[in-house]
Design an enzyme around this catalytic site. Structure first.
Site, mmCIF file in Angstrom:
data_model
loop_
_atom_site.group_PDB
_atom_site.id
_atom_site.type_symbol
_atom_site.label_atom_id
_atom_site.label_comp_id
_atom_site.label_asym_id
_atom_site.label_seq_id
_atom_site.Cartn_x
_atom_site.Cartn_y
_atom_site.Cartn_z
ATOM 1 N N ASP A 1 12.676 -4.315 11.655
ATOM 2 C CA ASP A 1 11.276 -4.598 11.966
ATOM 3 C C ASP A 1 11.080 -5.973 12.591
ATOM 4 O O ASP A 1 12.012 -6.783 12.647
ATOM 5 C CB ASP A 1 10.418 -4.462 10.695
ATOM 6 C CG ASP A 1 11.075 -5.096 9.469
ATOM 7 O OD1 ASP A 1 11.965 -5.938 9.633
ATOM 8 O OD2 ASP A 1 10.671 -4.746 8.347
ATOM 9 N N ASN B 1 6.241 -3.665 -3.516
ATOM 10 C CA ASN B 1 5.413 -2.453 -3.525
ATOM 11 C C ASN B 1 6.206 -1.207 -3.132
ATOM 12 O O ASN B 1 5.642 -0.143 -2.920
ATOM 13 C CB ASN B 1 4.201 -2.617 -2.594
ATOM 14 C CG ASN B 1 4.594 -2.807 -1.130
ATOM 15 O OD1 ASN B 1 5.774 -2.763 -0.789
ATOM 16 N ND2 ASN B 1 3.610 -3.010 -0.270
ATOM 17 N N HIS C 1 8.046 -0.853 -0.356
ATOM 18 C CA HIS C 1 8.223 -0.585 1.083
ATOM 19 C C HIS C 1 9.678 -0.774 1.491
ATOM 20 O O HIS C 1 10.426 -1.513 0.865
ATOM 21 C CB HIS C 1 7.276 -1.439 1.945
ATOM 22 C CG HIS C 1 7.616 -2.883 2.070
ATOM 23 N ND1 HIS C 1 6.688 -3.848 2.396
ATOM 24 C CD2 HIS C 1 8.785 -3.566 1.920
ATOM 25 C CE1 HIS C 1 7.268 -5.031 2.454
ATOM 26 N NE2 HIS C 1 8.531 -4.888 2.168
ATOM 27 N N GLU D 1 4.963 0.895 4.754
ATOM 28 C CA GLU D 1 4.144 0.484 3.617
ATOM 29 C C GLU D 1 3.613 1.704 2.849
ATOM 30 O O GLU D 1 3.452 2.781 3.430
ATOM 31 C CB GLU D 1 2.939 -0.322 4.128
ATOM 32 C CG GLU D 1 3.313 -1.650 4.786
ATOM 33 C CD GLU D 1 3.604 -2.756 3.765
ATOM 34 O OE1 GLU D 1 4.233 -2.478 2.730
ATOM 35 O OE2 GLU D 1 3.201 -3.894 4.028
HETATM 36 P P1 PGA Z 1 12.535 -10.106 0.377
HETATM 37 O O1 PGA Z 1 11.779 -8.946 1.140
HETATM 38 O O2 PGA Z 1 13.993 -9.880 0.595
HETATM 39 O O3 PGA Z 1 12.076 -11.381 1.040
HETATM 40 O O4 PGA Z 1 12.150 -10.022 -1.056
HETATM 41 C C1 PGA Z 1 12.267 -7.645 1.053
HETATM 42 C C2 PGA Z 1 11.315 -6.698 1.748
HETATM 43 O O5 PGA Z 1 10.107 -6.969 1.786
HETATM 44 O O6 PGA Z 1 11.785 -5.662 2.247
#
Ligand code: PGA
Length: 241
Positions: free
Chosen positions: A67, A136, A138, A143
């Site tokens: 992404d 969450n 995702h 999302e």
């Molecule tokens: P993070 O993010 O590694 O910074 O916790 C992971 C994500 O949001 O996929």
């Protein structure tokens, strides 16, 4: 799902780098799906070390990142282009032409998404996909929602994601509200998937991923449908399973 629970973030990073290195050695022109965020930083730093000290060879490796924030160009320090070059690409012998990251500055983002999807297909799909997970649930920026998109698309970030990611920006207002993300299709079509999680903040999302009902409200639960998923979790992330 194969689940490895390790003591600390560092152990997770070492084990993850070993699995990526194995893939790179087994198939030197592998297509790797790559993730950003704080979780894989240790893994990338270990892979850089393996390249520098053990000649781990990335010269034929092709990569597709999950992404990118919409509106951020490659020079923006919070863009995922910047992140990937800073943590990995600048330090290994990957060819620039083999690096693919969605274009956050695309004038026509929808067309850019379609082209990105087509490039993944043209390269034969992803051999090995690295994933982090949002608090969450995702994956990429797919999302929680009432439906999920199979293809690469523009997405509106949830408030939770904006809040979680604001730690990388000077203020919450600066976090882009939209992103381009690989859809669930190419992720679930990857031949192997490696999901990493560290810290208590991921424990509920991990519980749902491992044993929750499959639901678009927790996109990572769809990984239950994939035959080759490996989870590497530290103790805190694994505390509810
Ligand atoms: P993070 O993010 O590694 O910074 O916790 C992971 C994500 O949001 O996929």
């Amino acid at each position: 799902m194969k689940i490895h629970v390790v003591n600390h973030y560092q152990d997770m990073s070492v084990k993850a780098a070993e699995l990526v290195a194995e893939q790179v050695k087994d198939k030197n022109d592998s297509v790797l799906g790559l993730a950003t965020g704080s979780t894989p930083e240790g893994m990338y730093s270990r892979l850089v070390k393996m390249h520098q000290e053990e000649d781990l060879d990335f010269s034929a490796i092709r990569t597709f990142n999950l992404d990118e924030y919409l509106g951020l160009g490659p020079d923006h320090p919070q863009s995922y282009h910047f992140y990937m070059h800073q943590h990995l690409f600048h330090h290994i012998n990957i060819l620039q032409k083999n690096i693919n990251i969605p274009d956050g500055k695309a004038i026509d983002a929808e067309t850019a998404c379609r082209d990105y999807e087509e490039s993944i297909v043209n390269e034969g799909g992803i051999d090995f996909q690295v994933l982090g997970i949002g608090g969450n649930g995702h994956i990429g920026f797919n999302e929680p929602d009432t439906s999920l998109s199979a293809v690469t698309h523009v997405v509106e970030l949830t408030e939770k994601t904006v809040k979680d990611n604001s730690r990388f920006f000077d203020s919450e207002e600066e976090v882009p509200r939209k992103a381009l993300t690989m859809g669930m299709g190419p992720i679930l079509k990857a031949k192997k998937i490696l999901l990493l999680a560290s810290g208590e903040g991921k424990s509920e999302a991990i519980r749902a991923t491992v044993s929750g009902k499959i639901t678009t409200q927790v996109p990572a639960t769809f990984l239950q449908l994939h035959p080759k998923v490996i989870l590497i979790l530290d103790k805190e992330a694994a505390k509810l399973i």
